[in-house]
Design an enzyme around this catalytic site. Structure first.
Site, PDB file in Angstrom:
ATOM      1  N   GLU A   1      53.225  50.869 -16.309  1.00 45.15           N
ATOM      2  CA  GLU A   1      54.080  53.057 -16.703  1.00 45.15           C
ATOM      3  C   GLU A   1      54.977  52.806 -16.567  1.00 45.15           C
ATOM      4  OE1 GLU A   1      52.033  55.015 -13.506  1.00 45.15           O
ATOM      5  OE2 GLU A   1      49.936  54.986 -14.188  1.00 45.15           O
TER       6      GLU A   1
ATOM      7  N   GLU B   1      43.908  51.718 -14.382  1.00 42.29           N
ATOM      8  CA  GLU B   1      43.792  53.021 -12.938  1.00 42.29           C
ATOM      9  C   GLU B   1      42.645  54.075 -13.793  1.00 42.29           C
ATOM     10  OE1 GLU B   1      47.437  53.913 -11.422  1.00 42.29           O
ATOM     11  OE2 GLU B   1      47.626  51.873 -11.563  1.00 42.29           O
TER      12      GLU B   1
HETATM   13  C1  FCB Z   1      50.254  55.474 -10.983  1.00 41.67           C
HETATM   14  C2  FCB Z   1      50.555  54.593  -9.918  1.00 41.67           C
HETATM   15  C3  FCB Z   1      49.509  53.875  -9.069  1.00 41.67           C
HETATM   16  C4  FCB Z   1      49.248  55.006  -8.222  1.00 41.67           C
HETATM   17  C5  FCB Z   1      49.192  55.631  -9.054  1.00 41.67           C
HETATM   18  C6  FCB Z   1      48.037  56.961  -8.255  1.00 41.67           C
HETATM   19  O1  FCB Z   1      50.928  56.374 -11.355  1.00 41.67           O
HETATM   20  O2  FCB Z   1      50.533  53.496 -11.062  1.00 41.67           O
HETATM   21  O3  FCB Z   1      50.343  53.049  -8.236  1.00 41.67           O
HETATM   22  O4  FCB Z   1      50.632  55.722  -7.232  1.00 41.67           O
HETATM   23  O5  FCB Z   1      49.560  55.848  -9.995  1.00 41.67           O
END
Ligand code: FCB
Length: 452
Positions: free
Chosen positions: A164, A356
């Site tokens: 990210e 994620e």
């Molecule tokens: C993302 C991050 C991860 C975690 C999630 C909830 O932005 O990559 O580390 O904090 O959010």
């Protein structure tokens, strides 16, 4: 078709600073997140990642828990300063040893390691030399990638360079909410972003040159996912255009990052809007940035909605009052896992991995000793159904990583936010499988058919 495609990978993720702890052990160098946590008022209730989930000591137990859940893959990040305490130069055998043993234990448990090279714990010494603003920063990152490749690539084949970049540049250097907590002007933000992209390119080159086993390489990107309010063509085009063609003075448009990576050029709308604030870019820069990748990793939690406005431009549509929210106050918008992968696939034609997805919930240990999280099961079911709909519609997608394997240090929110499939009782370090972990085990066993 209830099942996901043959060979689809089911995993869960975590990141070094969020779970490891052991911040002052094993020769680990200081990171910008250590420094952020030492700064009063920056993290909720003064929490720090010094102990985290104590994964640095409990990793064996954690791997066994992953095995119990039936994870096929575990996405974790390497703490740059465990490998290179100063960020560059001398390597630290003890730090490499930690990941060596972790990788071996995962493979022995039948779990494939998916390694992220950088998930925000930037070496403090390099920050003092300019961090991502330094013209040397791409090389620092490329050199670090080479060290990790030499150490682990005889066993690791799945790699993500950066987690990210919009977050660690946007929140880290522009709004100051994340480490290193700077509020830079926009031309500096863009310069740092450009160096980040160059670092990504050099890291991909290093991995391709040095990996002992053929690597699969991507990154874990985030941004503003936009969904249309209806499937009408005009609304769909409005959403697509909002996601990729609309730029503001921020870094949350996916195309700002992945057009250079996949197309070898910045989006013309960005160039037009930012004008002289854009960094000076050479053809050679673009060659370095546009290294071929094997997959497009997306971290997706929610989306916004638009419709085709009267003027022909996308118009935002607000969510109804009282709309469902997680405890992060992120709206529950399962459509994000349909439109996000679909738009990204249509634009870039790279296999998608959801690197994620998950939710923070008000989890606690119930009187019966269990941790009951029906909201999380409902949330993940809804999102996975949308992901499957995208795949059925022709999107090539090869994996899904729930965030997170266990509750952990949620950056500026400290331990207040619980994202895990596994509950962590921080005072004792005890782990308890939540109901969602058992549910996820059945989802994995049935290759997704279990979501119904
Ligand atoms: C993302 C991050 C991860 C975690 C999630 C909830 O932005 O990559 O580390 O904090 O959010």
């Amino acid at each position: 078709m209830n099942e996901f495609p043959v060979g689809f990978v089911w995993g869960a993720g975590a990141a070094s600073y969020q779970v490891e702890g052991g911040a002052y052990e094993g020769g680990r160098g200081t990171t910008v997140w250590d420094v952020m946590c030492w700064t009063p008022g920056k993290i909720w209730d003064g929490h720090t990642g010094e102990v985290g989930c104590d994964h640095y000591h409990r990793w064996r137990e954690d791997v066994q828990i992953m095995k119990q859940i039936g994870l096929q893959a575990y996405r974790f990040s390497i703490a740059w300063t465990r490998i290179l305490p100063s960020g560059q130069g001398k390597t630290n055998a003890e730090g490499i040893g930690f990941y060596d043993r972790l990788v071996d234990a995962l493979l022995e448990a039948g779990i494939e390691p998916w390694v992220t090279l950088f998930h925000w714990d930037y070496p403090y010494e390099l920050f003092c030399k300019g961090g991502w603003l330094s013209p040397d920063s791409p090389k620092w990152f490329g050199d670090y990638a080479a060290v990790v490749a030499d150490a682990l690539s005889d066993r690791v084949t799945k790699w993500m360079t950066l987690n990210e970049p919009p977050c660690f540049i946007g929140l880290g250097l522009q709004s100051g909410d994340h480490a290193p907590g700077l509020k830079l002007g926009f031309s500096e933000v863009l310069r740092a972003a450009h160096n980040t992209l160059l670092g990504h390119g050099l890291a991909v080159q290093a991995l391709r040159e040095r990996c002992k086993k053929k690597p699969m390489i991507g990154m874990a990107m985030c941004g503003r996912v936009t969904a249309p309010v209806s499937e009408d063509r005009a609304d769909v085009e409005a959403a697509r255009s909002n996601m990729f063609d609309e730029f503001g003075w921020d870094v949350w448009n996916y195309a700002l990052w992945t057009d250079p990576i996949f197309f070898g050029r910045y989006h013309e709308n960005a160039i037009r809007l930012y004008g002289n604030a854009m960094p000076r870019v050479t053809d050679n820069d673009m060659k370095i940035i546009a290294q071929p990748l094997d997959f497009y990793g997306m971290n997706i939690y929610s989306c916004g909605f638009v419709k085709a406005g009267k003027s022909g431009r996308p118009e935002h549509v607000a969510l109804p009052v009282g709309y469902g929210m997680t405890t992060m106050e992120w709206p529950v918008t399962p459509e994000a896992l349909y439109w996000g992968p679909r738009f990204a696939w249509e634009r870039y034609r790279k296999p998608i991995v959801i690197t994620e997805n998950g939710m923070s919930n008000t989890d606690w240990i119930a009187l019966d000793g269990g941790v009951h999280d029906p909201q999380r099961i409902d949330f993940l079911t809804r999102y996975l159904k949308e992901y499957r709909r995208a795949i059925e519609g022709g999107v090539q997608a090869i994996g899904y990583f729930q965030w997170s394997i266990m509750d952990n240090f949620e950056w500026a929110h400290g331990y207040k936010r619980r994202f895990g499939l596994v509950y962590v009782d921080y005072p004792s370090g005890r782990r308890i499988l939540k109901d969602s972990a058992r549910w996820y085990r059945d989802v994995i066993r049935s290759n997704g058919a279990g979501i119904g």
